[in-house]
Design an enzyme around this catalytic site. Structure first.
Site, PDB file in Angstrom:
ATOM      1  CG  ASP A 355     -67.761   8.367  58.987  1.00  6.92           C
ATOM      2  OD1 ASP A 355     -68.408   8.621  60.030  1.00  6.92           O
ATOM      3  OD2 ASP A 355     -66.842   7.494  58.591  1.00  6.92           O
ATOM      4  CG  ASN A 784     -69.323  30.891  15.711  1.00  7.55           C
ATOM      5  OD1 ASN A 784     -69.524  31.625  16.812  1.00  7.55           O
ATOM      6  ND2 ASN A 784     -69.959  29.728  15.339  1.00  7.55           N
ATOM      7  CB  THR A 787     -64.492  35.076  18.880  1.00 11.32           C
ATOM      8  OG1 THR A 787     -65.617  34.831  18.555  1.00 11.32           O
ATOM      9  CG2 THR A 787     -64.030  36.264  18.473  1.00 11.32           C
TER      10      THR A 787
END
Length: 961
Positions: A355, A784, A787
């Site tokens: 605007d 798993n 990390t």
């Protein structure tokens, strides 16, 4: 007026009203083409208003004067939406599989990650689903209504069509209506139309046209939610609730569906690919293991563990936390995020639609030029404070040394009733300088200009008291005041449109100028100067010259007023429409000045490949003037008015949207069409706005950005992002933060996927080669957890690259896992795999009957290698041995903590029993350490040999798509 309808057959009108639907039919909506008396008759009302019983009956027909809203989204639905992503669903399956296989620790870990992700997303997004509810605030408050000839205050929600409502200065219009009477009535409709100055209202019917007039041109109508700037009026209500103009915009905003962000769509596509990757990897390893004669139970456990490990369980949580951290950084830079994924989307923007009023401009009317017969005088300083001065040809002058300028300033100050007063709550950031205007903003600008010269109304009126005022009206086109003079005569000051004022002038000040009082002289000298000023005849040629000057100033985007004086006025003659014999003092040009910080911001966005497009409801000349000053039109010379926009089909607009830099006189539907046209071309669109008329466009844009100070409740609540300081440059900061966020998302995706892929490759290659299993199922799950959590979370806080705002926007159609990205992930995974398998083979030769040494060495090598790999993931440039190494202490802390945990599980008795590890000696750790560092060294050398480089800056003529 009353007599024309006093004999109305009310039973007939009652039957007519019963036939009306809840939304008024076209006959009533066309009231602007009728006279006030005809509108009253059509609505079955009179100038005395409705009978209370009739008003109650109509309230039952039409319902309350409130906007009909969609029911709010229940909290449970918002919570459920946090589990809709494909990656999240895949993790849910992994959690169930882990639980069924007896690995309750892994199942609990996955569940905790999912709960964390859902909690962050739920808390952040719950308010975003209340967006359009802010529109209901326009139904609050009271209104003065005439019922049975008596004025009374009632809740605005109880207004019905046919009610006669009285409007006063400073009030909010409670419903749409047709004017019956008006005195100096001017309305601030900027929130609805984008018009930067209050509009005058007229009583006459509008001529019918083939095309529907924009709201800004309906001069005999008022609209719900707008503000009475000056004057007063009486209106008959023609529409309430959803039938009002703001109700129509409410419908647009509710019908405009919120789009999923590019990040949300890409993460879902990524999740779909992960499903197949997981199944193929797990199935291949199990088949090879069985074929090699391994125990089928062990291979089934390994396959399940590998399937779980292949899915980066930290991805949703880390992505959410990354967005949340970005949200905090944006908040520190005055950008409040309402919808979490929008944090990243803004960094992907290719187009920013904005605007004009209060966004690219200061939002404060300012007198910038006095065109006087002796030459132009420029006014410096912006805002409502008295700071600033006057200059000619760039040289500062003392205004009190020139009587022509002194009189022009006094004329603008006295010919009006507006005051500029100290604000109770100063807002330095909104351009007001701690002052507020009580009345017309245009008159306020003239008051401020006079203050810069040391002129004050009170001091002048003590020497020259006000005697009479002829108020402004749209029909008259000017206003005038008469002040008594110390010498017994009178001073008449008039201001208005150039055409109307020049009609009443027969004299003009001389071109050579008029000497004034010495600087610092008494303001009481105004009347003395007015009496002593000599003038010259205003010939027809000179008159045409001044009209031409006014037109040229208007073409430059200025609002132009003419100022005139009668220094020998007769105190006994009344001021009326026949006022004449005035002396022209000159013209004054006013504008809402461009914010000085906007131009460098637009240039910065252009350098980043982001195009800026202005969309405003203001006049075309004003829009082009501001666009030229802030640089919107650089490289994009085409502009378009709302009438032309309305004549284009969607396909025609789509074909031209790429070349238009400025749209003017645009209504809410037009703004929505422009945003949709740009999005259909594949653009990622950010929309900035502050008014009700921006709500639908804000909602449908990829990211809606509202102003926090000047913005309406509707704009703020409909947006994804709120600029708390109303400064356009904050949008560039937000774009930068968005790019940092996406970079960090790619960094931890690269890290997670290369680590998880390395686990798959270690088992796959060992199985194909016929070697023993280098990793056991629970060791895979431990890796798993180790990390996927700490280092990945630390990468979410990585600072931005130095050249991040020199890059073009990323292609929104390009997947996160692009071909180049996949090659990078594969290369990183191969390095980790080769190092791990190399240490594993060394360990097999070192066992000497000690079962488990090689597996423990491989397990530890892969764990530490993955931790070291976090440094490779931090940047495309070298990190080790650079200043950037210490720029993210979270990574250093996460790697150290995770490394200590890995060493601990090698020696702790309970960990040895669960993970099947054995204690390692110095020689084994030497091999593990060397193997862990090799991938990091190779990666850092490769980054130094082949640097990331600096992308070329895109030009406006060739934007990056």
């Amino acid at each position: 007026m009353d007599g024309a309808t006093s004999g109305t057959d009310l039973p007939t009108m009652a039957r007519f009203l019963e036939a009306l639907p809840s939304r008024l039919d076209p006959a009533v909506s066309d009231a602007r083409y009728l006279t006030g008396e005809e509108t009253l008759a059509l609505l079955g009302s009179t100038g005395y208003g409705l009978d209370p019983r009739e008003a109650a009956r109509r309230l039952g027909i039409h319902g309350p004067n409130l906007l009909e809203m969609r029911p709010p989204v229940p909290a449970w639905k918002v919570l459920l939406q946090q589990f809709k992503g494909v990656v999240v669903l895949l993790l849910l399956v992994a959690m169930v599989v882990a639980g069924i296989s007896g690995d309750f620790l892994e199942a609990a870990a996955i569940g905790a990650v999912l709960a964390l992700n859902a909690a962050i997303g739920f808390v952040t997004e719950i308010r975003a689903h209340r967006a359009v509810e802010a529109l209901t605030r326009f139904g609050r408050g009271d209104a003065t209504v005439i019922r049975r000839g008596e004025p009374q205050r009632i809740p605005a929600a109880e207004l019905v069509p046919g009610d006669v409502v009285v409007l006063g200065e400073g009030e909010t219009v409670p419903a749409d209506g047709r004017l019956l009477d008006a005195a100096e009535l001017r309305l601030n409709e900027s929130a609805l139309t984008g018009e930067s100055i209050p509009v005058s209202k007229k009583l006459d019917p509008l001529p019918r046209k083939e095309a529907v007039e924009p709201v800004a041109e309906r001069e005999n109508s008022v609209f719900k939610g707008t503000l009475v700037a000056t004057g007063q009026g009486t209106v008959v209500v023609t529409a309430t609730g959803d039938a009002t103009e703001i109700g129509r915009i409410s419908g647009l905003a509710q019908e405009a569906d919120e789009e999923r962000t590019p990040l949300e769509r890409q993460l879902d596509r990524l999740g779909g690919r992960l499903i197949w990757l997981t199944l193929v990897a797990a199935g291949t390893v199990m088949m090879i293991g069985w074929a090699r004669g391994n125990d089928w139970v062990m291979m089934l456990e390994t396959g399940i563990a590998l399937a779980i490990a292949a899915v980066p369980e930290g991805l949703p949580a880390v992505a959410t936390i990354t967005l949340a951290l970005g949200m905090r950084r944006m908040a520190a830079r005055n950008a409040l995020v309402r919808r979490l994924p929008a944090v990243e989307t803004l960094g992907s923007c290719t187009v920013v639609c904005t605007d004009k009023t209060g966004t690219l401009t200061r939002g404060t009317m300012t007198a910038v030029l006095y065109a006087l017969p002796a030459g132009d005088v420029e006014v410096t300083g912006v805002g409502l404070g008295p700071e600033g001065g006057f200059q000619v040809g760039g040289q500062r002058i003392e205004p009190r040394s020139r009587a022509d300028l002194d009189l022009a300033l006094a004329c603008g100050l006295l010919a009006g009733r507006t005051r500029v007063v100290a604000s109770q709550e100063p807002q330095e950031s909104d351009g007001s300088g701690g002052w507020v205007v009580e009345g017309d903003p245009t008159e306020g600008a003239l008051v401020v200009a006079a203050r810069k010269a040391g002129l004050e109304r009170k001091a002048i009126e003590e020497a020259s008291p006000l005697q009479e005022e002829l108020p402004f009206s749209s029909e008259r086109g000017f206003m005038a005041v008469r002040h008594g003079a110390a010498w017994g005569g009178a001073l008449v000051f008039a201001k208005g449109s150039a055409e109307r004022i020049l009609e009443r002038c027969d004299r003009v000040l001389p071109d050579e100028g008029v000497a004034g009082a010495a600087p610092g002289s008494s303001v009481g000298s105004i009347d003395a100067m007015a009496r002593s000023v000599e003038s010259v005849p205003l010939t027809e040629e000179i008159r045409r010259g001044w009209l031409s000057r006014a037109e040229s100033m208007g073409a430059e985007g200025l609002r132009v007023l003419a100022l005139a004086l009668d220094g020998g006025g007769d105190p006994g003659s009344p001021l009326d429409d026949t006022l004449g014999g005035l002396c022209l003092l000159g013209l004054v040009g006013l504008q809402d000045p461009a914010d000085e910080a906007v131009q460098p911001t637009i240039r910065a966005l252009s350098a980043a490949g982001v195009r800026t497009v202005m969309i405003t409801g203001d006049q075309h000349a004003t829009a082009l003037s501001v666009a030229g000053k802030v640089g919107v039109l650089e490289g994009w010379e085409e502009s378009m008015e709302g009438v032309e926009l309305g004549s284009l089909s969607d396909e025609e607009l789509r074909s031209r949207a790429d070349s238009v830099g400025v749209y003017s006189r645009v209504d809410p539907e037009g703004k929505l069409r422009i945003v949709e046209a740009l999005r259909s071309r594949g653009e990622i669109v950010g929309m900035l706005g502050d008014g009700v008329n921006d709500a639908a466009a804000l909602r449908v844009a990829d990211v809606g950005v509202a102003m926090g100070i000047r913005g309406t409740d509707v704009a703020r609540e409909t947006s994804d992002l709120v600029l708390m300081d109303d400064r356009f440059e904050t949008i560039a900061a937000a774009v930068e933060e968005g790019r940092v966020i996406f970079d960090n998302i790619r960094k931890f995706i690269y890290y997670l996927f290369s680590c998880n892929l390395s686990e798959v490759l270690v088992l796959l290659i060992a199985g194909v080669a016929g070697w023993p299993l280098p990793l056991l199922p629970l060791q895979i799950l431990w890796l798993n957890l180790l990390t996927d959590v700490l280092p990945a979370l630390a990468l979410a806080g990585e600072p931005g690259e130095a050249n991040i705002m020199e890059r073009p926007p990323r292609d929104p159609a390009q997947a996160i896992m692009s071909q180049g990205f996949l090659l990078s992930v594969g290369a990183g995974a191969l390095l980790l795999t080769a190092s791990t398998l190399g240490v594993f083979l060394v360990g097999l030769g070192m066992e000497d009957g000690r079962s488990g040494v090689a597996v423990t060495m491989a397990f530890s090598t892969l764990a530490l290698t993955q931790l070291a790999h976090a440094f490779d993931a931090r940047s495309r440039d070298p990190v080790v041995f650079s200043r950037r190494f210490f720029s993210n202490p979270w990574v250093l802390g996460a790697v150290c903590l995770a490394g200590c945990l890995q060493v601990a599980v090698v020696y702790l008795p309970w960990a040895q029993e669960v993970l099947h590890t054995v204690s390692l000696g110095p020689r084994e750790w030497a091999w593990v350490g060397a193997g862990s560092l090799i991938p990091l060294v190779v990666g850092q050398v490769a980054r130094r040999v082949v640097p990331a480089g600096r992308p070329n800056r895109p030009s406006p003529e060739s934007p990056v798509r």
